[in-house]
Each structure stands twice: as structure tokens, then as C-alpha cells.
Design a protein around this motif. Structure first.
Motif, mmCIF file in Angstrom:
data_model
loop_
_atom_site.group_PDB
_atom_site.id
_atom_site.type_symbol
_atom_site.label_atom_id
_atom_site.label_comp_id
_atom_site.label_asym_id
_atom_site.label_seq_id
_atom_site.Cartn_x
_atom_site.Cartn_y
_atom_site.Cartn_z
ATOM 1 N N THR A 245 0.852 -1.182 0.000
ATOM 2 C CA THR A 245 0.000 0.000 0.000
ATOM 3 C C THR A 245 0.893 1.239 0.000
ATOM 4 O O THR A 245 2.040 1.200 0.448
ATOM 5 N N GLY A 246 0.343 2.329 -0.512
ATOM 6 C CA GLY A 246 1.032 3.618 -0.380
ATOM 7 C C GLY A 246 2.037 3.928 -1.472
ATOM 8 O O GLY A 246 2.674 4.980 -1.423
ATOM 9 N N THR B 173 2.390 7.483 9.172
ATOM 10 C CA THR B 173 1.039 7.251 8.658
ATOM 11 C C THR B 173 0.039 7.272 9.809
ATOM 12 O O THR B 173 -1.038 7.885 9.718
ATOM 13 N N LEU B 174 0.384 6.621 10.900
ATOM 14 C CA LEU B 174 -0.501 6.627 12.069
ATOM 15 C C LEU B 174 -0.662 8.034 12.625
ATOM 16 O O LEU B 174 -1.744 8.429 13.065
ATOM 17 N N ASN B 178 -5.288 12.488 9.046
ATOM 18 C CA ASN B 178 -5.968 12.631 7.760
ATOM 19 C C ASN B 178 -5.703 11.462 6.817
ATOM 20 O O ASN B 178 -6.371 11.326 5.793
ATOM 21 N N VAL B 179 -4.713 10.647 7.150
ATOM 22 C CA VAL B 179 -4.406 9.498 6.293
ATOM 23 C C VAL B 179 -5.342 8.347 6.646
ATOM 24 O O VAL B 179 -5.395 7.906 7.787
ATOM 25 N N GLU B 180 -6.083 7.873 5.643
ATOM 26 C CA GLU B 180 -6.919 6.690 5.848
ATOM 27 C C GLU B 180 -6.073 5.441 5.694
ATOM 28 O O GLU B 180 -5.424 5.252 4.674
ATOM 29 N N LEU B 181 -6.087 4.616 6.691
ATOM 30 C CA LEU B 181 -5.322 3.374 6.624
ATOM 31 C C LEU B 181 -6.081 2.346 5.788
ATOM 32 O O LEU B 181 -7.310 2.388 5.705
ATOM 33 N N GLY B 207 -9.356 0.785 9.371
ATOM 34 C CA GLY B 207 -8.496 0.535 8.215
ATOM 35 C C GLY B 207 -7.405 -0.487 8.463
ATOM 36 O O GLY B 207 -6.608 -0.749 7.568
ATOM 37 N N LEU B 208 -7.345 -1.048 9.655
ATOM 38 C CA LEU B 208 -6.376 -2.116 9.907
ATOM 39 C C LEU B 208 -7.094 -3.462 9.972
ATOM 40 O O LEU B 208 -8.127 -3.584 10.627
#
Lengths: 254, 254
Positions: A245-246, B173-174, B178-181, B207-208
């Protein structure tokens, strides 16, 4: 035949100038698969044949190679697939795939010494599963050089470079033409231009994205993904693959 | 406080009988994070706080723990976050997360010997990066026991079980709400019910998806994904994660 165009070389078709990797598709260089009668090799052959690539399936037995080639031609009408002895297959094109079990890797590399020439790329797909010595396929063996791919690099003739790839693609998934792929192939090697050439071939298979995973030593990690996935497959009754991802959407190999 | 309900235990709220993991959410057991002032620990704390979980951030310094807790409360108004010494944090709930760098893992495990009690689960997120000894973060160290998680299992008091997880989730990222996992967490451990309890906590973060990656020894492989991703991140200027393809949609932990 073994001389390949360098990255920068292009050729003019009509009014358009094509980069090397587009040209390779047009002249339709075959893909030699040493150990192509095995599950992974046959699955790759099937997918590349569907993509229009000629294939040279190699085996220790010319008869078995011929039978495997016939199966591909039956599955993909019009496919150009020939069955050859491994050494003959390896002479068919500059990028050669090695898809034998770890148990047979050294023997095959010894046998290929006479066939491989400087400038060729050997794509090693070998995974040192403990199953090679009657252990579990969910565990791996320590390889003195660090990885099966590094062992391959030590064994190929001077001037042949090794790229490691395709460890995480399940053979049954490849073999079933109804399954749409959607996964990544982690590609390890010490020269980006060599990895890029291999990546272009891999990405001719619909649904595969080739990711630059770093130098050849990173095969120490990437080869371990196979026993991990085998373990997950047995638990989830599936054939799992890896997707990162990413990553940016742009072509990773420009 | 440390006694947890077993998998089969349920409790009746009104007319409905709730399984253990649903109950845990209702009573809102806190999540202790030893090393919670570090990047991974703080990122997890932020995400769990957003999900409504109380957090006990642990640090060697009560002052730094308090500051980290205040930052979470500022980012997530109404969040229940306290900052404590590591040993105090570890007593707050049955499932304790250890998010320190490998360099400090043994020291922290020694210090936790007095705090941890039989029946607790220690979730080890440690990765033996060569950076711990001034080497590269794209390489790893060999750990005598096979993995950092197996080293942890050797060091915790009898009756404490170790589960390995969260190696592949990028702290930046965590940290960015604003970042969707949209990635997987590979969970290793020797008892499925312990892994399932940890998985439920992990999956409270939007998202995990927690995937059962096998016994604790599989941490030998899963811990290696971190240097692989660090290498890919530097090449692609991103914070990559892992997603497995081909897994069934059903709840994996029933």
C-alpha cells in the motif's frame, strides 16, 4: 541472439521512436524458463503465452519439456511455445527465468554454466524452503550466502547478473486462467537497469506490478515471504499474495 | 484489574449476551503502551484514542509520558489518556503493547519483570534493525532466539504470553489523522485465543485488518518486513504498508 539492446537504444517504426522495452515486445523475444515443467514455471509460461510472448520451456527431459509446451499451446491457441533441454532454452534470449525447487537449484546452476553468457540476466525464483530437506514448507533454511539468489549470483558465469523475483506468486493462481491477478512482485538486484528489464517482462502479465525491492541482498527477506504465505494459505484455505500500500501510481521503472 | 474474561465468558446487558471482545469495548479497558512516547507508540495511541479507547502511555520519564498524553488529548478532545511510568502503565490492563526500539527492548523487559503478571499478554512490536548498532535500517540483526519476539518470550515472567504484531505500520502514517489506513497487520503467537484478543484491539483502529500469520517463530519473517519496507520507502518516497491478496472476507478471528 543474446545481445540485447541497451536501455537507451531505440528503434524507429514508421514515425514513432520506441523505447527498448516496447521494441522487445514488438520483436517478441522469447522467455526461457529453466524448470518450466514445474508448477511455477508452467504457470508463468501460461500467463506470458496469453500475453502473446513466445516461451522456451526448459527441462532436464526434452520429452517432458515438449509435453509441457503442448499443454500451453492447447490452453492458449496460437501460442508460440517450444519445449527444450534447459541448456538449449537458456540460449534463446538474454533474460532467463530459473523456477526450480531449491533442492535442484545448485545442480541446475552447474548445468547452466556452459549455456549462460556474459550480458545475460538470470531471474532466480528459488526459495530455500525447509521442505527441500524434508522439513516444513512454512520454515526456511539458512543459506550460507544469505539467500538462494545470492547463491545463484556466486554460481553463474562472470558477467551474468542475477535478479530475484516472483517468490510470492502462487502457482495455482497462475495456472487458473480465470483468476484475475492483482498483486505485486518484489524484484531484487544490484543494477536498476537489469531489474527494470525484468520488471517489464513481469508486468506483461495482466495484474502483476513489479516493485523495486532493493539490492540482491534483500532477497534474504523477500525469499522468506514464501514460507510466510504458505503458512497463511494453510490457515485461510487460499492462495494469498502480497500488495504494497502507499506506492505512487506513476511508472516505477522509468 | 488484571484478570480478564476468557474467550467463552459472556455478560448480559439488558436482553443481549455479548461476547468477550464486545464486552471489552463496553467496559473500555485501557491500552497500556510501554514506550508510548516514541513514534510508533504515539501513533497507535492517537488512533486508539480516536476509536474511543482509554490509553495508558508509559515512559521511563513520567514527565515525558505526561507530555505525550497531553498531546493526544489535544489532538483528540475528550480522549482518556494518562501518562505513567512504564511499570505503572503495564499494570493498567491485561494486554500491554511494547513499542520501544530494539536497542532498548531487553532493558525494558527487565524493568517490566516486576510489573507483568501471569495471564497478561505482551504485544511485542520490536524490530531488530541493524540501526540499533549504528548499522542500516534496511538491514537487520540476527537475534539468537530467532526474533525479537522470541527474545521477549524468553524474558517475560512465566505465564505471560508474547504476541508479535504491528511491525509494518508506518509511524508517520498513524500520526497523520488525515491518512486513511488500508493495510494488514500480521499477528504471530502460539495461542490463537491470545492472538484473537490482540487482533480485536488492532481492528478497532479504522483501516487495519489483523491477519493470523502463524506461531511466534514466524516473527522471524514478519520482523524482516520492516527493513524491507524502509528500503522501499526510501526508494519510492512513501510510507508503504502490506496488504495480503486473496484472503476470504469473513471475520478471521471467529
Amino acid at each position: 541472439m543474446l545481445r540485447s539492446l541497451t536501455k537507451k537504444q531505440t528503434m524507429t517504426f514508421g514515425r514513432s521512436t520506441l523505447p527498448r522495452h516496447r521494441l522487445a515486445r514488438l520483436v517478441s523475444e522469447p522467455i526461457p524458463i529453466v524448470g518450466g515443467t514445474g508448477a511455477l514455471g508452467a504457470g508463468l509460461a501460461l500467463r506470458w503465452a496469453k500475453a502473446g510472448r513466445p516461451i522456451a520451456i526448459g527441462s532436464r527431459s526434452a520429452e517432458r519439456a515438449g509435453e509441457a509446451a503442448a499443454r500451453i499451446r492447447e490452453a492458449v491457441p496460437g501460442a508460440e511455445v517450444e519445449g527444450l533441454l534447459n541448456g538449449e532454452a537458456a540460449k534463446r534470449a538474454p533474460i532467463v527465468f530459473l523456477t526450480v525447487p531449491f533442492r535442484a537449484q545448485s545442480e541446475n546452476l552447474n548445468n547452466l554454466r556452459e549455456a549462460l553468457e556474459p550480458g545475460q540476466i538470470l531471474v532466480d525464483c528459488t526459495v530455500p524452503l525447509a521442505a527441500a530437506v524434508s522439513g516444513k514448507a512454512t520454515r526456511s533454511l539458512g543459506v550460507w550466502q544469505g539467500s538462494a539468489a545470492q547463491q545463484a549470483q556466486e554460481m553463474v558465469p562472470d558477467g551474468v547478473t542475477v535478479v530475484a523475483a516472483l517468490h510470492t506468486i502462487a502457482a495455482p493462481t497462475l495456472a487458473d486462467p480465470n483468476v484475475e491477478l492483482g498483486e505485486d512482485v518484489l524484484v531484487c538486484g544490484d543494477r536498476k537497469q537489469d531489474k527494470a528489464r525484468v520488471a517489464r517482462l513481469i508486468e506483461e502479465i495482466d495484474g502483476l506490478r513489479a516493485v523495486n525491492a532493493g539490492p540482491l541482498e534483500t532477497a534474504r527477506i523477500v525469499e522468506q515471504l514464501t514460507p510466510l504465505l504458505i503458512s497463511i494459505n494453510s490457515r485461510y484455505k487460499t492462495h494469498a499474495g502480497i500488495r504494497l500500500t502507499g506506492l505512487p501510481d506513476a511508472d516505477h521503472w522509468e
